[in-house]
Design an enzyme around this catalytic site. Structure first.
Site, PDB file in Angstrom:
ATOM      1  N   SER A   1      15.862 102.832  10.938  1.00  0.00           N
ATOM      2  CA  SER A   1      15.181 103.097   9.667  1.00  0.00           C
ATOM      3  C   SER A   1      16.067 103.660   8.562  1.00  0.00           C
ATOM      4  O   SER A   1      15.639 103.708   7.412  1.00  0.00           O
ATOM      5  CB  SER A   1      14.002 104.041   9.888  1.00  0.00           C
TER       6      SER A   1
ATOM      7  N   SER B   1      12.455 101.930   7.738  1.00  0.00           N
ATOM      8  CA  SER B   1      11.340 102.546   7.034  1.00  0.00           C
ATOM      9  C   SER B   1      11.775 103.441   5.860  1.00  0.00           C
ATOM     10  O   SER B   1      10.947 103.794   5.033  1.00  0.00           O
ATOM     11  CB  SER B   1      10.515 103.390   8.008  1.00  0.00           C
TER      12      SER B   1
ATOM     13  N   LYS C   1      13.023 111.655   1.955  1.00  0.00           N
ATOM     14  CA  LYS C   1      12.003 110.779   2.542  1.00  0.00           C
ATOM     15  C   LYS C   1      10.729 111.586   2.799  1.00  0.00           C
ATOM     16  O   LYS C   1      10.801 112.731   3.253  1.00  0.00           O
ATOM     17  CB  LYS C   1      12.539 110.178   3.851  1.00  0.00           C
TER      18      LYS C   1
END
Lengths: 490, 473
Positions: A180, A156, A81
């Protein structure tokens, strides 16, 4: 020429082949890069893939293996990420304000994965600064859900979940501040683990809300989640909030039955307003756990209704300070021709941050302001302490909790972007876990009639990862969900 | 009407830790810009602070020296404001729960004992330095993250001179406690002050005016002097003062307004989620207390007792820890106490003052001084030669014995040599010789001086006097 589908392997399957010599890391990475080239134009899960660097890392891993080196992840490529620092790579948090920034160091979790031989092939898309539930808040691109390209992957860590689900990665790292990792895992049909606060060092994880953030793996099965956790977990002297608690052998906890396990269903998590199909799928999963030998009972988490409000106050307050450092002075984007520091700050930040990030900075600044601090921030901390106590009490009655991950399956792109409050409610079943600091995972538990995956959330007490991994594993091994692959985008 | 001033100080002290407060970077002074930095003290994304235990210990020791309550639980908070030389745009400080609360500092002012109460002592990180040019500013983050201890007094000082006496006593204590080197020229000690005036006899304090960032004791003194005059004049003319923050322009010797109360920052303090609360077990604090270094008064008493020094000598030597250290080391190298004391109090202090030097930077070593005093005691050299050699050692260093040999300064006691000098001195100064014979004692002193001059300071003065008397009989 059709390449062999090495990209569809789990991490532990790929490792077995690498060890047997059936596969080299270079073959694996070459296949993966081919698949990324082919699919990611549609999925848009990666912000950046440095092919040459990935192949160079793979060659080095193969060389090491030839020399007799062993590593728990030797030669395994991972997607990271965009919020985690990997030395030499960009780390923009999907924000314009960090354009041009290259990480000068490895996050501790990355350093530990690297020490075990993992490769870092690409930066996964995300909501800007991890603020969002759909990955639509990325400043650069909109990631699609591999199961339906018109739908969001969740957020997210949407890029991480999407590339794992689309077999553009064997596994990925995400971060989970209010759901997330778990929400995109549920929306994309993969496994997502949010470890106990303090279990994995946050050093090198660009902070959104420091008291809530945890790094977590997104994987194709529970065994991979256990393996990645094993490598990353443990005390780090560079993170004062990391726990000195010893790290158990997580793989050893994985068993195919749930005999003697007590599972609680928090009453407040099965409420009106939930999508009926999702609820029915989750109920089916609960019955499956019972069949595997678990004792099911109802428990109560009375303050659940206040969790979302509490979460947004605390998370935004911390974010307002954490994001103050993005000022254009030392790294990232700075406007030209500023007439004084204030002008430089306001214009750099106005240009660099997206709408949702600005909204949360303003909200956080407000709740910390003199005159409002007591009413908002202080009160939220009191509610948080009570929420935490509720969880402790619940775990006196059971070993783990079962809940849905989200009230719905993946929704359409743009469906909730106009209404931030509606968007925030996607986190209704996940935020209390972060506020309480406990651990939880999302495991696929079926599909809606539209073919969208649904996630089952297994919540454990602090440092109860062995328990939730065992529950997730027994459930996963007794159901066929892992075998299904999203195919329609191919 | 006459007015009374009420003054409070916030003293920022850089602690003498080897590394910064929240990372492992060194705290050396004077390194090339931005060479003592890392992701943590530069506020890079993802970096995290970890508190330096030595900084916590030094702050607690300070609290123990002034009788503060040491809080078993304290915490770090974020103080939010934007400034280019502050990497995170928040400063990690302590707000609600400082390490030390209360306490007091005793000191002498105009020969009277004074006590000023302290409000709190807390720990925070220093910021970097902005170097302003005409068209751009440059930033040096070497200082960012240095541990900074803030000592806050009650507004119980009443004059610039008293504030100065307080600061000198505080500095003396901090140097003695090995808390901070307190080098003002290196910015180890910086001050904010608050000052108000009220009519003599009034109960309530006047309107508080703050003056920020004074780097010298003279600056504190002059800023206070100016503020008191300014405020007194304003009130005396029937005016009113507004609560505000001012800065001191040292070139012009005046303060000027920075911002009024309504423009004050809202710092939005909240507990730093990256740093767990600091818990201090009572046993740990007790163990630290037992290792407290000797304080000035105790050392003064010990110098008297242990070495039989006069009270005056002990006081002068103990006033500066490093001078007292030099003295005791000289004794360890074999010098006699009173001789060492005399030479340090006179020659050493004279040359230190003349060259504006710190004793830690002089070239003369305690062992060189001890050797010099031994040569003097054994009458190998004269006092006059010793002074010359001391000055050379002070300036250039070296060994006393080597210097004496090199310069041929061994004292001359050989009868024939001395007699030759005496005859010559008398021959050249017949009038003085006559004066002495006529009963003028002072003439003898003059003649001794002449002999010493002829000998280049090497003649044994006692023998010269004996020989002169014999010669003039």
């Amino acid at each position: 020429m059709t390449l062999p589908a090495w990209n569809e392997l789990t991490v532990h399957e790929a490792l077995a082949r690498l060890e047997q010599g059936d596969l080299t890391s270079q073959e694996l990475v070459t296949t993966l890069l081919g698949v990324i080239r082919e699919r990611d134009q549609q999925i848009q899960g990666y912000l950046e893939v440095d092919e040459a660097d990935a192949l160079r890392q793979a060659a080095a891993a193969d060389q090491l293996r030839k020399q007799g080196h062993k590593g728990q992840l030797l030669g395994i490529p991972l997607a990271i990420k965009d919020v985690l620092n990997v030395q030499g790579q960009s780390c923009r948090c999907a924000s314009h304000i960090l354009e041009g920034y290259r990480a000068p160091y490895d996050a501790t979790a990355v350093e530990r994965l690297r020490a075990e031989g993992a490769l870092f092939v690409g930066r996964a898309n995300m909501d800007e600064f991890a603020m969002g539930s759909t990955t639509e808040n990325s400043a650069f691109q909109v990631t699609r859900n591999p199961w339906d390209l018109q739908r969001v992957p969740g957020g997210s860590s949407g890029g991480s979940a999407a590339v794992v689900a689309a077999d553009e990665a064997l596994a990925a790292l995400g971060s989970d501040t209010g759901g997330s990792v778990r929400l995109p895992a549920a929306f994309c049909g993969c496994v997502g683990l949010k470890p106990t606060y303090g279990r994995i060092s946050r050093y090198g994880l660009t902070a959104f809300a420091s008291s809530l953030d945890q790094i977590g793996p997104l994987t194709k099965d529970i065994r991979d989640a256990a393996l990645l956790l094993q490598v990353m977990a443990g005390h780090d002297e560079r993170d004062a909030t990391s726990s000195p608690q010893p790290v158990p052998d997580y793989a050893a906890a994985l068993r195919k039955d749930l005999a003697g396990i007590k599972l609680g269903l928090p009453r407040e998590y099965f409420i009106a307003g939930m999508d009926a199909e999702v609820e029915q799928i989750v109920q089916q999963a609960i019955r499956q756990c019972e069949q595997l030998g678990a004792a099911i009972s109802e428990v109560s988490l009375p303050l659940t209704a206040f969790a979302v409000a509490t979460y947004y106050i605390i998370a935004c307050a911390e974010a307002s300070a954490n994001l103050a450092r993005f000022d254009g002075v030392r790294y990232g984007q700075r406007v030209k021709d500023a007439i004084d520091p204030l002008d430089m700050y306001t214009r750099s930040r106005a240009a660099g941050f997206g709408t949702e990030v600005k909204r949360r900075i303003i909200l956080g600044t407000y709740v910390l302001s003199s005159g409002y601090y007591e009413a908002y921030y202080c009160r939220a901390q009191k509610v948080r302490a009570r929420l935490r106590a509720d969880f402790v009490k619940a775990f006196q009655q059971c070993d783990a909790l079962l809940t849905p991950v989200a009230p719905t399956a993946a929704f359409r792109l743009g469906e909730k972007t106009a209404d931030p409050l509606q968007m925030y409610l996607s986190d209704i079943f996940t935020v209390a876990v972060n506020l309480s600091g406990v651990c939880a995972l999302s495991v696929p538990c079926g599909f809606t009639s539209a073919g969208l995956p649904v996630g089952l959330q297994v919540v454990g007490p602090a440092f109860g990862e062995e328990t939730i991994l065992r529950v997730g594993y027994a459930y996963e091994q007794s159901t066929p969900w892992l075998e299904r692959k999203p195919g329609r985008f191919l | 009407m006459s007015y009374l001033a009420d003054i409070g100080l916030e003293v920022h002290v850089q602690l003498q830790t080897r590394t910064k407060l929240f990372c492992g970077c060194r705290t050396d002074f004077g390194a090339a810009p931005n060479t003592l930095v890392c992701p943590v003290c530069l506020g890079y994304p993802g970096s995290l602070p970890v508190a330096n235990q030595e900084a916590i210990r030094l702050t607690v020791l300070t609290g123990l020296m002034v009788g503060s309550r040491i809080n078993s639980l304290s915490s770090f908070d974020r103080k939010n404001y934007f400034y280019p030389d502050m990497p995170k745009n928040y400063q990690i400080s302590q707000y609600n729960q400082p390490l030390c609360s209360g306490g007091a500092l005793d000191f002498d002012f105009q020969d009277q004992p004074r006590t000023v109460r302290l409000r709190r002592i807390h720990l925070e990180e220093d910021v970097g330095k902005s170097i302003h040019g005409s068209r751009q500013s440059r930033l040096d983050f070497n200082r960012a993250g240095h541990p900074l201890m803030e000592i806050v007094t009650e507004p119980e000082l009443h004059s610039p001179a008293e504030a100065l006496a307080f600061l000198l006593a505080l500095k003396q204590m901090l140097v003695y406690g090995q808390i901070s080197p307190c080098n003002l020229e290196e910015g180890n000690l910086r001050c904010d002050l608050n000052c108000s005036v009220r009519p003599e006899g009034a109960e309530r304090l006047g309107t508080k005016i703050e003056v920020k960032n004074l780097n010298t004791f003279k600056g504190v003194h002059d800023a206070l002097q100016h503020e008191i005059e300014r405020q007194t004049a304003a009130l005396g003319a029937g005016g009113k003062l507004v609560q505000e923050t001012r800065r001191f322009d040292s070139a012009r010797g005046v303060t000027e307004s920075m911002r009024i109360k309504e423009e004050e920052h809202d710092y939005r303090y909240f507990p730093d989620p990256d740093l767990p609360s600091v818990t201090l077990a009572a046993e740990l604090v007790k163990a630290w207390a037992e290792l407290l270094p000797e304080m000035p008064r105790a050392r003064c008493a010990r110098l008297e007792r242990e070495y039989g020094l006069p009270a005056y000598d002990a006081q002068v030597l103990a006033a500066d820890k490093h001078i007292a250290d030099f003295f005791e080391e000289t004794l360890r190298q074999g010098a006699k106490a009173k001789a060492a004391s005399n030479w340090i109090m006179t020659e050493m202090m004279h040359l230190l003052a003349k060259s504006e030097m710190d004793i830690r930077r002089v070239k003369i070593t305690p062992s060189a001084l001890a050797d010099l005093l031994k040569l003097l005691d054994a009458q190998t050299i004269t006092a006059a030669s010793a002074k010359t050699i001391f000055a050379i050692l002070f300036e250039k260093g070296g060994e006393a014995v080597t210097l004496v040999a090199q310069l041929g300064m061994e004292q001359v006691s050989a009868e024939d040599t001395l007699e030759r000098w005496v005859r010559e001195a008398v021959a050249r100064n017949p009038k003085s010789a006559d004066d002495y014979r006529a009963g003028k004692e002072a003439a003898l002193k003059f003649l001794i001086g002449q002999v010493m001059r002829l000998s280049g300071g090497k003649a044994n003065p006692q023998r010269v006097q004996d020989l002169l008397k014999k010669q003039l009989e």
